[in-house]
Design an enzyme around this catalytic site. Structure first.
Site, mmCIF file in Angstrom:
data_model
loop_
_atom_site.group_PDB
_atom_site.id
_atom_site.type_symbol
_atom_site.label_atom_id
_atom_site.label_comp_id
_atom_site.label_asym_id
_atom_site.label_seq_id
_atom_site.Cartn_x
_atom_site.Cartn_y
_atom_site.Cartn_z
ATOM 1 N N ASP A 7 6.546 93.779 67.517
ATOM 2 C CA ASP A 7 5.221 94.162 67.023
ATOM 3 C C ASP A 7 4.204 93.121 67.508
ATOM 4 O O ASP A 7 4.472 91.917 67.461
ATOM 5 C CB ASP A 7 5.241 94.218 65.493
ATOM 6 C CG ASP A 7 4.017 94.915 64.928
ATOM 7 O OD1 ASP A 7 4.179 95.963 64.279
ATOM 8 O OD2 ASP A 7 2.892 94.409 65.135
ATOM 9 N N GLY A 28 -0.899 103.248 55.177
ATOM 10 C CA GLY A 28 -1.281 102.261 56.187
ATOM 11 C C GLY A 28 -0.823 102.589 57.591
ATOM 12 O O GLY A 28 -0.763 101.705 58.443
ATOM 13 N N HIS A 52 7.483 105.350 63.822
ATOM 14 C CA HIS A 52 8.119 104.063 64.101
ATOM 15 C C HIS A 52 8.706 103.489 62.820
ATOM 16 O O HIS A 52 8.158 103.652 61.737
ATOM 17 C CB HIS A 52 7.135 103.069 64.727
ATOM 18 C CG HIS A 52 5.840 102.959 63.999
ATOM 19 N ND1 HIS A 52 4.824 103.894 64.133
ATOM 20 C CD2 HIS A 52 5.378 102.037 63.120
ATOM 21 C CE1 HIS A 52 3.805 103.533 63.377
ATOM 22 N NE2 HIS A 52 4.114 102.420 62.742
ATOM 23 N N HIS A 78 9.511 99.999 61.118
ATOM 24 C CA HIS A 78 9.343 98.548 61.157
ATOM 25 C C HIS A 78 10.651 97.911 60.697
ATOM 26 O O HIS A 78 11.242 98.351 59.700
ATOM 27 C CB HIS A 78 8.264 98.082 60.176
ATOM 28 C CG HIS A 78 6.877 98.550 60.484
ATOM 29 N ND1 HIS A 78 5.940 97.746 61.094
ATOM 30 C CD2 HIS A 78 6.242 99.723 60.255
ATOM 31 C CE1 HIS A 78 4.800 98.398 61.216
ATOM 32 N NE2 HIS A 78 4.957 99.609 60.707
HETATM 33 P P1 5GP Z 1 1.652 101.154 61.243
HETATM 34 O O1 5GP Z 1 0.452 100.461 60.672
HETATM 35 O O2 5GP Z 1 1.239 102.438 61.964
HETATM 36 O O3 5GP Z 1 2.777 101.380 60.292
HETATM 37 O O4 5GP Z 1 2.251 100.178 62.326
HETATM 38 C C1 5GP Z 1 1.778 100.063 63.609
HETATM 39 C C2 5GP Z 1 2.245 98.714 64.110
HETATM 40 O O5 5GP Z 1 2.154 98.728 65.512
HETATM 41 C C3 5GP Z 1 1.393 97.557 63.612
HETATM 42 O O6 5GP Z 1 2.229 96.620 62.955
HETATM 43 C C4 5GP Z 1 0.766 96.995 64.875
HETATM 44 O O7 5GP Z 1 0.693 95.584 64.854
HETATM 45 C C5 5GP Z 1 1.686 97.484 65.968
HETATM 46 N N1 5GP Z 1 1.032 97.784 67.225
HETATM 47 C C6 5GP Z 1 -0.119 98.482 67.404
HETATM 48 N N2 5GP Z 1 -0.387 98.623 68.707
HETATM 49 C C7 5GP Z 1 0.633 98.015 69.368
HETATM 50 C C8 5GP Z 1 0.927 97.851 70.742
HETATM 51 O O8 5GP Z 1 0.208 98.293 71.627
HETATM 52 N N3 5GP Z 1 2.069 97.181 71.060
HETATM 53 C C9 5GP Z 1 2.921 96.691 70.098
HETATM 54 N N4 5GP Z 1 3.993 96.042 70.522
HETATM 55 N N5 5GP Z 1 2.669 96.834 68.786
HETATM 56 C C10 5GP Z 1 1.544 97.495 68.421
#
Ligand code: 5GP
Ligand code: ZN
Length: 134
Positions: free
Chosen positions: A50, A113, A120, A122
């Protein structure tokens, strides 16, 4: 020869798919079009770091296939989702957080969030986690 409405439907589906591919950050990571620190990949899924880690270990497991969230009809993706969970366990072991413990999170839609609309998981570990989550 296919009737025009059918052709239009096929074109629309193709266009929608292409647009998703074109616009989705994680599709780009899966296609190696966007750089990421990749820990593991196979034909079904890919695991990478991440960019904004919330714990010493913070990886994301994504399917190669574009799935927006758990809100989609996933009846045809049971094998894929099960496979991803087995990859989670393997990655935790590889990173040495299986013994101490780790948290898996799947955020779905705004109030949870979710910010990237490509499914995905985490994997967070390497520090003490609190409950309830914020
Ligand atoms: P969400 O908030 O949708 O559950 O998680 C998205 C995650 O993707 C966040 O923790 C954010 O830091 C990560 N993220 C967003 N854009 C990118 C990216 O372009 N590359 C990587 N490696 N992580 C990303
Ligand atoms: Zn995608």
């Amino acid at each position: 020869m296919l009737p025009f409405p059918i052709k239009r439907l096929i074109f629309y589906a193709y266009w929608k798919g292409m647009m998703k591919m074109f616009g989705c950050t994680f599709c780009k990571v899966a296609a190696h079009e966007k750089p990421a620190r990749i820990f593991y990949e196979d034909e079904h899924c890919i695991v990478f770091q991440d960019t904004n880690p919330q714990a010493p270990v913070h990886m994301l497991v994504i399917p190669r296939k574009h799935i927006t969230s758990l809100n989609e009809n996933l009846d045809d993706d049971k094998m894929l989702l099960g496979h991803m969970m087995t990859v989670v366990g393997r990655m935790a072991k590889e990173q040495g957080i299986d013994g101490t413990g780790y948290r898996t999170v799947v955020n779905t839609n705004a109030e949870a969030g979710q910010t990237v609309f490509h499914l995905h998981i985490h994997i967070l570990g390497g520090r003490v986690m609190h409950w309830p989550p914020g």
